[in-house]
Write a protein that holds these residues in place. Structure first.
Motif, PDB file in Angstrom:
ATOM      1  N   PRO A 112     -62.885  69.392  74.616  1.00 60.91           N
ATOM      2  CA  PRO A 112     -62.681  70.753  74.107  1.00 60.91           C
ATOM      3  C   PRO A 112     -63.948  71.569  73.957  1.00 60.91           C
ATOM      4  CG  PRO A 112     -61.437  69.153  72.818  1.00 60.91           C
ATOM      5  CD  PRO A 112     -62.336  68.375  73.714  1.00 60.91           C
ATOM      6  N   ASP A 113     -65.037  70.936  73.531  1.00 60.39           N
ATOM      7  CA  ASP A 113     -66.265  71.708  73.287  1.00 60.39           C
ATOM      8  C   ASP A 113     -66.711  72.457  74.538  1.00 60.39           C
ATOM      9  OD1 ASP A 113     -66.271  70.794  70.717  1.00 60.39           O
ATOM     10  OD2 ASP A 113     -67.835  69.280  71.012  1.00 60.39           O
ATOM     11  N   GLN A 116     -64.547  75.854  75.151  1.00 61.84           N
ATOM     12  CA  GLN A 116     -64.398  76.918  74.145  1.00 61.84           C
ATOM     13  C   GLN A 116     -64.772  78.297  74.662  1.00 61.84           C
ATOM     14  OE1 GLN A 116     -65.388  76.493  70.069  1.00 61.84           O
ATOM     15  NE2 GLN A 116     -65.382  74.257  70.128  1.00 61.84           N
ATOM     16  N   LYS A 120     -62.222  81.439  74.959  1.00 66.84           N
ATOM     17  CA  LYS A 120     -62.522  82.657  74.202  1.00 66.84           C
ATOM     18  C   LYS A 120     -62.557  83.875  75.125  1.00 66.84           C
ATOM     19  CE  LYS A 120     -65.887  84.607  70.947  1.00 66.84           C
ATOM     20  NZ  LYS A 120     -67.159  84.372  70.210  1.00 66.84           N
ATOM     21  N   ALA A 138     -57.575  70.050  68.858  1.00 74.48           N
ATOM     22  CA  ALA A 138     -58.529  71.123  69.149  1.00 74.48           C
ATOM     23  C   ALA A 138     -57.881  72.458  69.486  1.00 74.48           C
ATOM     24  CB  ALA A 138     -59.439  70.700  70.301  1.00 74.48           C
ATOM     25  N   TRP A 139     -56.641  72.453  69.944  1.00 73.84           N
ATOM     26  CA  TRP A 139     -56.063  73.673  70.514  1.00 73.84           C
ATOM     27  C   TRP A 139     -55.942  74.809  69.505  1.00 73.84           C
ATOM     28  CZ3 TRP A 139     -51.169  75.667  69.072  1.00 73.84           C
ATOM     29  CH2 TRP A 139     -50.422  74.857  68.218  1.00 73.84           C
ATOM     30  N   MET A 142     -59.091  76.673  68.477  1.00 74.36           N
ATOM     31  CA  MET A 142     -59.640  77.430  69.599  1.00 74.36           C
ATOM     32  C   MET A 142     -58.867  78.716  69.869  1.00 74.36           C
ATOM     33  SD  MET A 142     -60.523  74.269  72.194  1.00 74.36           S
ATOM     34  CE  MET A 142     -61.090  75.319  73.528  1.00 74.36           C
TER      35      MET A 142
END
Length: 328
Positions: A112-113, A116, A120, A138-139, A142
């Motif tokens: 996920p990192d 991002q 975005k 993580a979803w 975010m």
């Protein structure tokens, strides 16, 4: 026959879906935009990008893609599928989709990192994003609208409980991609409920290396009596590794394909944890159509679970015909 549900299954919203017919041929489809022919709805044509962390050759993603194509065909969607197992490259593919002004994006969040910034960027252009398969934790932070998949940790806990029930004494859990949040959650879950579990990292992009690494581990430690893999191709490789090592270790796995179904039928693999990848692909695309055409959001802010469930000899015939058709 209903599939066995894991005892620790976490509930989520249940959807009744009317699936359209899809190709009965196995393997990958011809090109990146299949399933984008005439749909059965009368909404305007939309373009959806699906970007995954697929490693080429892993049959799991054939099932994801077939589900996505079935939804795209029904919903009059042009589906643009792309993939890269390297997280920075996958993020670049998401950014490319944003730059091309697609109507919606479906993405996996294995790392996920790295994703991002691209996610975005989609939000900044009001492009809705849904996640599936990986990124359960993580979803939501975010800003992704929906998630479709299984909870890897809960699935792993169910596996650990099953190992205990079967009288296993020592297991290895084979991770084919270090840093992949869902794979690591699965093995962590196994270890929580079956502490006599050792994590074995392998290079999933090099199957001969996977085979030799598992073989060496089984030769080194004859006390290992169960090998848990996290994908059907790796389970089939583990079967060969056990033979190479002269080991009586049993094999259990996450995920299925047609060959894995035959392995369960033949007794080479004991069971598989099914997260319904066809359904994940279908829901990811169909949910974007629902949002774009009617403002619907599935799940009420919670993940929509597509699994897990055990498939073994007691219920394998319930999915065998679908597996032959390339959708399970």
């Amino acid at each position: 026959m209903a599939l066995k549900r894991l005892a620790v299954f976490a509930g989520a919203g249940v959807m009744a879906l009317s699936m359209v017919a899809c190709s009965s041929g196995g393997g990958k489809q011809d090109g990146a935009g299949e399933g984008s022919g005439g749909g059965t709805v009368d909404t305007p044509r939309m373009t959806i990008a699906m970007i995954t962390h697929e490693v080429p050759g892993d049959s799991f993603w054939d099932l994801i893609r077939k589900g996505a194509e079935a939804a795209a065909k029904k919903d009059n969607i042009e589906l643009r599928y792309s993939n890269d197992p390297e997280a920075p490259n996958q993020a670049n593919l998401v950014q490319s989709a944003v730059d091309s002004d697609v109507d919606g994006i479906a993405v996996t969040l294995a790392k996920p990192d790295a994703m991002q910034a691209a996610v975005k960027a989609a939000g900044a252009k009001n492009i809705p994003v849904v996640a599936f398969n990986a990124g359960m934790d993580a979803w939501k932070p975010m800003g992704v609208k929906e998630f479709f998949g299984q909870d890897g940790r809960i699935a792993g806990q169910g596996v650990g409980e099953r190992l205990t029930q079967e009288g296993a004494t020592k297991a290895i859990c084979v991770i084919q991609e270090q840093g992949h949040v869902d794979l690591e959650a699965r093995c962590a879950g196994v270890k929580e409920t079956f502490p006599a579990t050792e994590i074995l990292n392998v290079n999933g992009k090099d199957m001969p290396s996977v085979e030799s690494t598992i073989t060496a581990k089984l030769q080194q430690d004859p006390g290992i009596d169960y090998v848990v893999t996290l994908g059907a191709p790796f389970a089939l490789t583990a079967v060969q590794s056990a033979q190479n090592a002269g080991s009586n270790a049993k094999i259990g796995t996450f995920d299925t394909n047609a060959a894995l179904v035959e392995a369960i039928q033949g007794g080479d693999v004991q069971w598989a944890v099914d997260q319904q990848p066809f359904l994940q692909g279908y829901l990811a695309v169909d949910s974007l159509w629902l949002y774009l055409s009617n403002g619907n959001v599935i799940g009420g802010g919670q993940p929509t679970l597509t699994g897990p469930a055990f498939i073994d000899k007691s219920n394998i015939e319930a999915v065998a015909e679908y597996a032959k058709g390339g959708t399970r």
